[in-house]
Design an enzyme around this catalytic site. Structure first.
Site, PDB file in Angstrom:
ATOM      1  N   ASN A  99      21.571 -16.172  50.927  1.00  0.00           N
ATOM      2  CA  ASN A  99      22.116 -14.969  50.318  1.00  0.00           C
ATOM      3  C   ASN A  99      22.300 -14.399  48.832  1.00  0.00           C
ATOM      4  O   ASN A  99      22.991 -16.167  48.283  1.00  0.00           O
ATOM      5  CB  ASN A  99      22.156 -13.702  51.452  1.00  0.00           C
ATOM      6  CG  ASN A  99      21.595 -13.769  52.167  1.00  0.00           C
ATOM      7  OD1 ASN A  99      21.258 -12.855  52.281  1.00  0.00           O
ATOM      8  ND2 ASN A  99      22.113 -14.000  53.187  1.00  0.00           N
ATOM      9  N   HIS A 139      37.813 -31.599  40.777  1.00  0.00           N
ATOM     10  CA  HIS A 139      38.403 -31.969  39.541  1.00  0.00           C
ATOM     11  C   HIS A 139      39.264 -32.699  40.015  1.00  0.00           C
ATOM     12  O   HIS A 139      40.522 -32.093  39.732  1.00  0.00           O
ATOM     13  CB  HIS A 139      38.181 -31.213  37.896  1.00  0.00           C
ATOM     14  CG  HIS A 139      36.646 -30.741  38.081  1.00  0.00           C
ATOM     15  ND1 HIS A 139      36.014 -31.232  36.897  1.00  0.00           N
ATOM     16  CD2 HIS A 139      36.471 -29.861  38.080  1.00  0.00           C
ATOM     17  CE1 HIS A 139      34.812 -30.557  36.971  1.00  0.00           C
ATOM     18  NE2 HIS A 139      34.907 -29.412  38.387  1.00  0.00           N
ATOM     19  N   ALA A 170      33.820 -13.822  57.143  1.00  0.00           N
ATOM     20  CA  ALA A 170      34.559 -12.609  55.966  1.00  0.00           C
ATOM     21  C   ALA A 170      35.975 -12.995  55.170  1.00  0.00           C
ATOM     22  O   ALA A 170      36.383 -13.111  55.855  1.00  0.00           O
ATOM     23  CB  ALA A 170      33.312 -11.363  55.597  1.00  0.00           C
ATOM     24  N   THR A 187      39.377 -24.959  55.250  1.00  0.00           N
ATOM     25  CA  THR A 187      40.331 -26.277  54.171  1.00  0.00           C
ATOM     26  C   THR A 187      39.875 -27.181  55.483  1.00  0.00           C
ATOM     27  O   THR A 187      40.815 -28.532  55.119  1.00  0.00           O
ATOM     28  CB  THR A 187      41.308 -25.713  54.402  1.00  0.00           C
ATOM     29  OG1 THR A 187      42.177 -25.472  54.994  1.00  0.00           O
ATOM     30  CG2 THR A 187      41.168 -24.811  52.934  1.00  0.00           C
TER      31      THR A 187
HETATM   32  C1  LIG Z   1      34.470 -13.432  62.061  1.00  0.00           C
HETATM   33  C2  LIG Z   1      33.957 -11.964  62.790  1.00  0.00           C
HETATM   34  C3  LIG Z   1      32.197 -12.091  62.905  1.00  0.00           C
HETATM   35  C4  LIG Z   1      34.873 -11.682  64.455  1.00  0.00           C
HETATM   36  O1  LIG Z   1      34.207 -10.458  65.495  1.00  0.00           O
HETATM   37  P1  LIG Z   1      35.127  -9.900  66.553  1.00  0.00           P
HETATM   38  O2  LIG Z   1      34.755 -11.209  66.663  1.00  0.00           O
HETATM   39  O3  LIG Z   1      34.195  -9.044  66.419  1.00  0.00           O
HETATM   40  O4  LIG Z   1      36.481  -9.456  65.468  1.00  0.00           O
HETATM   41  P2  LIG Z   1      37.724  -9.008  65.891  1.00  0.00           P
HETATM   42  O5  LIG Z   1      37.887  -7.704  64.989  1.00  0.00           O
HETATM   43  O6  LIG Z   1      37.842  -9.242  67.548  1.00  0.00           O
HETATM   44  O7  LIG Z   1      38.633  -9.770  65.349  1.00  0.00           O
HETATM   45  C5  LIG Z   1      40.022 -10.788  66.336  1.00  0.00           C
HETATM   46  C6  LIG Z   1      41.094 -11.266  65.391  1.00  0.00           C
HETATM   47  O8  LIG Z   1      40.306 -11.450  63.890  1.00  0.00           O
HETATM   48  C7  LIG Z   1      40.422 -10.986  62.802  1.00  0.00           C
HETATM   49  N1  LIG Z   1      39.192 -10.954  62.042  1.00  0.00           N
HETATM   50  C8  LIG Z   1      38.230 -10.654  62.211  1.00  0.00           C
HETATM   51  N2  LIG Z   1      37.941 -11.518  61.545  1.00  0.00           N
HETATM   52  C9  LIG Z   1      38.011 -11.772  60.203  1.00  0.00           C
HETATM   53  C10 LIG Z   1      38.403 -12.100  58.927  1.00  0.00           C
HETATM   54  N3  LIG Z   1      37.046 -12.300  58.274  1.00  0.00           N
HETATM   55  N4  LIG Z   1      39.333 -12.467  58.330  1.00  0.00           N
HETATM   56  C11 LIG Z   1      40.555 -12.760  58.961  1.00  0.00           C
HETATM   57  N5  LIG Z   1      40.609 -12.366  60.066  1.00  0.00           N
HETATM   58  C12 LIG Z   1      39.831 -11.915  60.956  1.00  0.00           C
HETATM   59  C13 LIG Z   1      41.165  -8.945  63.467  1.00  0.00           C
HETATM   60  O9  LIG Z   1      41.751  -8.737  62.711  1.00  0.00           O
HETATM   61  C14 LIG Z   1      41.414  -9.382  65.209  1.00  0.00           C
HETATM   62  O10 LIG Z   1      42.737  -9.956  64.301  1.00  0.00           O
HETATM   63  P3  LIG Z   1      43.900  -9.225  65.537  1.00  0.00           P
HETATM   64  O11 LIG Z   1      43.803 -10.107  67.256  1.00  0.00           O
HETATM   65  O12 LIG Z   1      45.231  -9.929  65.339  1.00  0.00           O
HETATM   66  O13 LIG Z   1      44.053  -8.283  65.621  1.00  0.00           O
HETATM   67  C15 LIG Z   1      33.822 -10.963  61.992  1.00  0.00           C
HETATM   68  O14 LIG Z   1      34.859  -9.861  61.492  1.00  0.00           O
HETATM   69  C16 LIG Z   1      32.854 -11.491  60.784  1.00  0.00           C
HETATM   70  O15 LIG Z   1      34.130 -11.483  59.679  1.00  0.00           O
HETATM   71  N6  LIG Z   1      31.799 -10.929  60.095  1.00  0.00           N
HETATM   72  C17 LIG Z   1      31.422 -11.563  59.083  1.00  0.00           C
HETATM   73  C18 LIG Z   1      30.250 -10.222  58.563  1.00  0.00           C
HETATM   74  C19 LIG Z   1      29.634 -10.357  57.084  1.00  0.00           C
HETATM   75  O16 LIG Z   1      29.849 -11.636  56.398  1.00  0.00           O
HETATM   76  N7  LIG Z   1      28.679 -10.893  56.970  1.00  0.00           N
HETATM   77  C20 LIG Z   1      27.433 -10.690  56.157  1.00  0.00           C
HETATM   78  C21 LIG Z   1      25.803 -10.626  57.028  1.00  0.00           C
HETATM   79  S1  LIG Z   1      24.855 -11.939  56.532  1.00  0.00           S
END
Ligand SMILES: CC(C)(COP(=O)(O)OP(=O)(O)OC[C@H]1O[C@@H](n2cnc3c(N)ncnc32)[C@H](O)[C@@H]1OP(=O)(O)O)[C@@H](O)C(=O)NCCC(=O)NCCS
Length: 200
Positions: free
Chosen positions: A81, A111, A165, A170
């Site tokens: 994207n 670098h 996200a 790393t």
């Molecule tokens: C990673 C992801 C898929 C996880 O979804 P999920 O499993 O439904 O997440 P949950 O809400 O069950 O979170 C589980 C734990 O991970 C943590 N967490 C979730 N996403 C996180 C992220 N991106 N960064 C840091 N921590 C994250 C939550 O805080 C939670 O922690 P806790 O148990 O201590 O409360 C989602 O959070 C995400 O980041 N999606 C990407 C969205 C995006 O970029 N979309 C673009 C479209 S192309």
């Protein structure tokens, strides 16, 4: 599903048409490379059919040696994207059906080097004058990379993994895991018996 005329206004349609023509002339067999884009070292980059990009994508493939091998290899049906930046001097391989959200940065080089003694990597040397050190990056099939992720040199992300996200990756991430955070750590793993992503 809404028609193309419902999804885009006139300006959007004009931009789409220009991008489509550019893609068919310059980027076969890609599906759609949106303009504007910035591509350096096109001959060192390959992509499969179905390759689709957002606007402002930057692909940098630059090697000081005259190797004929591709530095950036993008598989079939890959979608990246807006404002994704991929920079390679050695090797970045992206598998099939990978989805990369916006503003993702993927690099196989630094670098200078900072994990061992190196005269040319001291703070006295301007960063741009420090020698480049690289380690290949591999992103396997069906990986989904969320918005604003950074993927650092030397990392492999296994088949079907998800990177949350805002993460900075790393270390290697195993297949069928969800990793998130800075640095990215595994938070869930897919359980094939239960057909569910379970917290670890
Ligand atoms: C990673 C992801 C898929 C996880 O979804 P999920 O499993 O439904 O997440 P949950 O809400 O069950 O979170 C589980 C734990 O991970 C943590 N967490 C979730 N996403 C996180 C992220 N991106 N960064 C840091 N921590 C994250 C939550 O805080 C939670 O922690 P806790 O148990 O201590 O409360 C989602 O959070 C995400 O980041 N999606 C990407 C969205 C995006 O970029 N979309 C673009 C479209 S192309």
């Amino acid at each position: 599903m809404p028609s193309i005329f419902q999804r885009y206004d006139l300006i959007g349609l004009i931009k789409l048409t220009i991008s489509w023509i550019v893609t068919k002339v310059l980027f076969r067999p890609a599906r759609l490379i949106r303009v504007p884009y910035y591509i350096r070292g096109k001959n060192s980059i390959s992509w499969g059919s179905g390759f689709t990009t957002g606007v402002g994508v930057r692909l940098d493939a630059f090697s000081s040696s005259n190797l004929k091998t591709k530095l950036i290899v993008i598989g079939e049906r890959v979608q990246i994207n807006d404002y994704v930046h991929i920079g390679a001097i050695e090797s970045i391989r992206i598998g099939n059906d990978v989805l990369i959200a916006s503003k993702v940065f993927i690099s196989d080089h630094n670098h200078g080097r900072y994990n061992q003694a190196d005269d040319m990597s001291s703070p006295d040397i301007p960063p741009a004058a420090r020698p480049l050190f690289s380690s290949p990056v591999i992103i396997e099939d069906r990986v989904w990379i969320g918005e604003n992720v950074c993927i650092m040199p030397g990392v492999t992300i296994g088949t079907g993994a998800i990177i949350g996200a805002g993460s900075v990756v790393t270390h290697n991430i195993l297949a069928e895991c969800i990793a998130a955070g800075v640095p990215a750590k595994v938070i869930k793993r897919y359980n094939r018996e239960l057909k569910e992503w379970l917290s670890v």
